[in-house]
Design a protein around this motif. Sequence first.
Motif, short mmCIF file in Angstrom:
data_model
loop_
_atom_site.label_atom_id
_atom_site.label_comp_id
_atom_site.label_asym_id
_atom_site.label_seq_id
_atom_site.Cartn_x
_atom_site.Cartn_y
_atom_site.Cartn_z
N LEU A 96 0.69 -1.22 0.10
CA LEU A 96 0.04 -0.03 0.14
C LEU A 96 0.89 1.29 -0.09
CD1 LEU A 96 -2.53 -0.93 2.68
CD2 LEU A 96 -2.91 -0.62 0.05
N ALA A 97 0.46 2.26 -0.62
CA ALA A 97 1.25 3.54 -0.79
C ALA A 97 2.69 3.13 -1.26
CB ALA A 97 1.34 4.24 0.57
N GLY A 98 2.73 2.16 -2.24
CA GLY A 98 3.92 2.08 -2.69
C GLY A 98 5.14 1.30 -1.81
N LYS A 99 4.39 0.68 -0.80
CA LYS A 99 5.50 0.07 0.14
C LYS A 99 4.74 -1.48 0.71
CE LYS A 99 8.33 3.71 0.44
NZ LYS A 99 9.56 3.64 0.13
N PRO A 100 5.59 -2.30 0.74
CA PRO A 100 5.33 -3.56 1.21
C PRO A 100 5.10 -3.63 2.94
CG PRO A 100 7.41 -3.60 0.72
CD PRO A 100 7.24 -2.44 0.12
N HIS A 101 4.05 -4.21 3.15
CA HIS A 101 3.88 -4.06 4.69
C HIS A 101 3.25 -5.55 5.05
CE1 HIS A 101 3.01 -0.19 3.41
NE2 HIS A 101 3.11 0.32 4.95
N PRO A 173 -11.16 -0.16 -1.74
CA PRO A 173 -11.13 0.87 -0.58
C PRO A 173 -12.68 1.22 -0.43
CG PRO A 173 -10.20 1.79 -2.54
CD PRO A 173 -10.40 0.50 -2.75
N VAL A 174 -13.08 1.59 0.80
CA VAL A 174 -14.55 1.80 1.19
C VAL A 174 -14.17 3.17 2.21
CG1 VAL A 174 -16.78 1.06 1.94
CG2 VAL A 174 -14.98 -0.59 1.44
N CYS A 175 -13.55 4.11 1.58
CA CYS A 175 -13.32 5.58 2.27
C CYS A 175 -13.04 6.37 1.15
CB CYS A 175 -12.20 5.31 3.36
SG CYS A 175 -10.49 4.71 2.45
N HIS A 176 -13.04 7.49 1.56
CA HIS A 176 -12.42 8.48 0.49
C HIS A 176 -12.31 10.01 1.32
CE1 HIS A 176 -16.81 9.34 0.65
NE2 HIS A 176 -16.60 10.51 0.30
N TRP A 177 -11.56 10.87 0.62
CA TRP A 177 -11.52 12.23 1.20
C TRP A 177 -12.47 13.31 0.53
CZ3 TRP A 177 -8.41 13.01 5.44
CH2 TRP A 177 -7.56 11.73 5.81
N ASP A 198 -4.61 1.31 -4.71
CA ASP A 198 -3.07 1.15 -4.34
C ASP A 198 -2.59 1.81 -2.91
OD1 ASP A 198 -3.15 3.79 -5.09
OD2 ASP A 198 -1.59 3.71 -6.61
N GLY A 199 -3.72 2.79 -2.39
CA GLY A 199 -3.52 3.23 -0.88
C GLY A 199 -2.74 4.71 -1.14
N ASP A 200 -2.56 5.08 -2.67
CA ASP A 200 -2.10 6.41 -2.99
C ASP A 200 -2.83 7.08 -3.49
OD1 ASP A 200 -0.56 8.78 -4.09
OD2 ASP A 200 1.17 7.20 -4.63
N ILE A 240 -2.43 16.12 -5.53
CA ILE A 240 -2.93 15.48 -4.27
C ILE A 240 -2.02 14.96 -3.46
CG2 ILE A 240 -5.07 14.00 -3.56
CD1 ILE A 240 -6.08 14.08 -6.22
N SER A 241 -1.89 14.95 -2.36
CA SER A 241 -1.03 14.19 -1.37
C SER A 241 -1.33 12.89 -1.71
CB SER A 241 -0.99 14.90 -0.01
OG SER A 241 -2.08 14.65 0.58
N PRO A 242 -0.26 11.89 -1.40
CA PRO A 242 -0.57 10.51 -1.55
C PRO A 242 -1.68 10.03 -0.26
CG PRO A 242 1.78 11.15 -1.76
CD PRO A 242 1.21 12.38 -1.41
N SER A 243 -1.72 10.68 0.85
CA SER A 243 -2.26 10.37 2.04
C SER A 243 -3.90 10.94 1.74
CB SER A 243 -1.98 10.99 3.26
OG SER A 243 -2.01 12.44 3.01
N GLY A 244 -3.99 11.85 0.80
CA GLY A 244 -5.52 12.23 0.46
C GLY A 244 -5.78 13.63 1.46
#
Length: 251
Positions: A96-101, A173-177, A198-200, A240-244
């Motif tokens: 997510l956000a370009g990073k593996p977690h 995703p079930v969210c937005h800004w 993709d979280g970005d 847009i910032s990656p975080s939203g």
Amino acid sequence: MRVSQLTRSCIGWAVVLLTACSSGKEEKKEKAAVDVATVAGATPIEMEYVPEGFPLGLSVGQGFAFNLSESPGDKQRFRKMPPEAGFKRYYDELTLAGKPHLVITEESKPPRLYFDENRNGDLTDDRGPFPAEKEGLFPNHYSIQIRYEPEKVVAPYRMWLFSSNMGGIRFYPVCHWRGTLALEGRSYAMVAFDSNADGDYSNDPLVIDVDGNGKAGDDERLMPGQSVAVEGKVVTLAGISPSGLTVRLRW
């Protein structure tokens, strides 16, 4: 929930202290200079997190989530596990956000998700575990916190995870800004939605509902550098910032 600088502090979102290795410093500096130039002269507008999906009729693609492995994979660097609680666990890695977690899903009641927010392989020093919204491991809703290192913030992200006929566990995703553009005495709803799952949010369009019909028209969807006419003014999306959390516009 209005996310101002004060609010971020009050709700305990983490400030991330970034470190840079010696290799690649010049490349990072050059990229930072480009980013600054891109948003120079643009007006920042803070957005409000909404834990609901498909705003303004927007659609979304599926992201791949889990294989539900019963033991960690050879390349998954789990360093420290949370204490066992007598429930079956599955081990995965979610990008997510370009990073593996690293992720552990647990068949507790309700199910729980451990998410390696700081990506250090220690599943005991992060926020969480995050409980599912109902019984049953999948399908289910989970809300996690994603760390966006360049922005030095941690932001919420709500997902619907489900078994897919394409294989494995998928999600969307079930969210937005949501925000507001105030111009010439009128207000226009703005929405940032992670439509590519993709979280970005920086690589998704910003929608400005210019005609106020509650739907995302093709000409109302802006990628960075694109413009739309609002009240006789040309409004251009700088980014847009990656975080939203933040949208930057010029007009």
